[in-house]
Scaffold this active site. Structure first.
Site, PDB file in Angstrom:
ATOM      1  CB  ILE A  52      -1.276   0.122   1.194  1.00  0.00           C
ATOM      2  CG1 ILE A  52      -2.264  -0.959   0.906  1.00  0.00           C
ATOM      3  CG2 ILE A  52      -1.313   1.469   1.720  1.00  0.00           C
ATOM      4  CD1 ILE A  52      -2.864  -1.548   2.348  1.00  0.00           C
ATOM      5  CE1 TYR A 201      -0.206  -4.691  11.379  1.00  0.00           C
ATOM      6  CE2 TYR A 201      -2.488  -5.153  10.989  1.00  0.00           C
ATOM      7  CZ  TYR A 201      -1.962  -4.363  10.896  1.00  0.00           C
ATOM      8  OH  TYR A 201      -1.495  -4.358   9.660  1.00  0.00           O
ATOM      9  CB  THR A 234       0.048  -6.150   1.199  1.00  0.00           C
ATOM     10  OG1 THR A 234      -0.318  -6.867   2.308  1.00  0.00           O
ATOM     11  CG2 THR A 234      -0.910  -5.123   0.850  1.00  0.00           C
TER      12      THR A 234
END
Length: 298
Positions: A52, A201, A234
């Site tokens: 990104i 995370y 990604t």
């Protein structure tokens, strides 16, 4: 995280965070919002050599903006820069090698940068999901050091310089995973209980959203926002969540789709008409009555 909350989040993700969710939301986008000339404006993108971050840097460069790429690996950064320059025909793309997990490196870089450069827009995109508890050389848990502390230090250090320019903005790339987390300030280093990289995370991403709200309340001259890019295909997702990637690959958004809202928040006039400090999914803040409980309840 409760089973109920996890289930609600996953169902929401299947409906809104996938490629089909992007395509449905895109019907309401205003393409003219992105029809801008960014010549003379300076943008910093962390984690800009892939995913990104790279897609965002590419879109900014295409519109004439000066891009400062913050990357950890010099070889990959230079390769990405060459590709961005070749595609955008914009030579104003610069690489800075900084390890976002190193508090010292981030602080020293930001101080030096502020003395020699203007900055209009900071895009906090760099992040990591380390699935085994690992400490940096400074003794910090690596996910927290990169995702939360690195973002905090870089933003805080650059705020004084950004207050000197016109229309300054800070965009932080968070994650929908943070919707599953209640803020926990008692275990920032993930020392208690069994370590879970995915939950760590998500907690870091929750911390980023809270930081964005706090910055917005303290620094009225700057427009702050955080956002969720959806579930995008990604390199980071492939390496950190291989099982999820394998199951969901056909449904994942492209990197450009994931960057769409970042670019809108960074460059459009429409974005700053929204209040500062909000969390965005697409071009709308996630604050409707049937969603806000996920952000603020247990």
């Amino acid at each position: 995280m409760s089973f109920y909350r996890n289930a609600v989040w996953f169902m929401k993700g299947m409906q809104e965070y996938t490629k089909s969710g992007y395509e449905a939301a895109a019907k309401h986008f205003a393409p003219a919002d992105l029809d801008v000339n960014l010549s003379g404006r300076s943008f910093m993108v962390t984690g800009a050599n892939s995913g990104i971050g790279k897609a965002t840097a590419q879109e900014i460069a295409k519109r004439g903006g000066t891009v400062h790429m913050i990357c950890r690996n010099k070889g990959r950064a230079e390769t990405a820069k060459d590709e961005i320059v070749a595609q955008s025909k914009n030579e104003n793309v610069h690489v800075h090698i900084v390890d976002m997990s190193s508090a010292r490196q981030v602080w020293e870089f930001a101080q030096n940068f502020s003395q020699n450069n203007k900055l209009h827009v900071l895009i906090n995109n760099a992040g990591c999901m380390v699935n085994q508890r690992e400490l940096t050389e400074e003794g910090l848990e690596k996910n927290f050091a990169t995702n939360t502390l690195g973002t905090y230090i870089l933003t805080t250090a650059l705020i004084p310089a950004m207050k000197k320019v016109e229309d300054p903005r800070v965009i932080t790339v968070s994650s929908g995973g943070m919707l599953t987390q209640k803020l926990n300030v008692d275990d920032l280093q993930s020392e208690k209980g069994t370590f879970d990289g995915t939950m760590t995370y998500a907690q870091n991403k929750r911390q980023q959203v809270i930081l964005t709200e706090r910055w917005a309340s303290q620094h009225k001259e700057i427009h702050f926002s955080s956002m969720h890019p959806g579930w995008a295909d990604t390199p980071a997702v492939q390496s950190s969540m291989p099982s999820f990637h394998a199951k969901m690959q056909s449904k994942l958004r492209t990197e450009a789709m994931g960057a769409d809202t970042v670019v809108w928040l960074a460059v459009s006039a429409a974005a700053i008409k929204q209040p500062s400090g909000l969390f965005f999914q697409g071009e709308k803040p996630l604050n409707s009555a049937n969603q806000w409980w996920l952000l603020h309840e247990c």
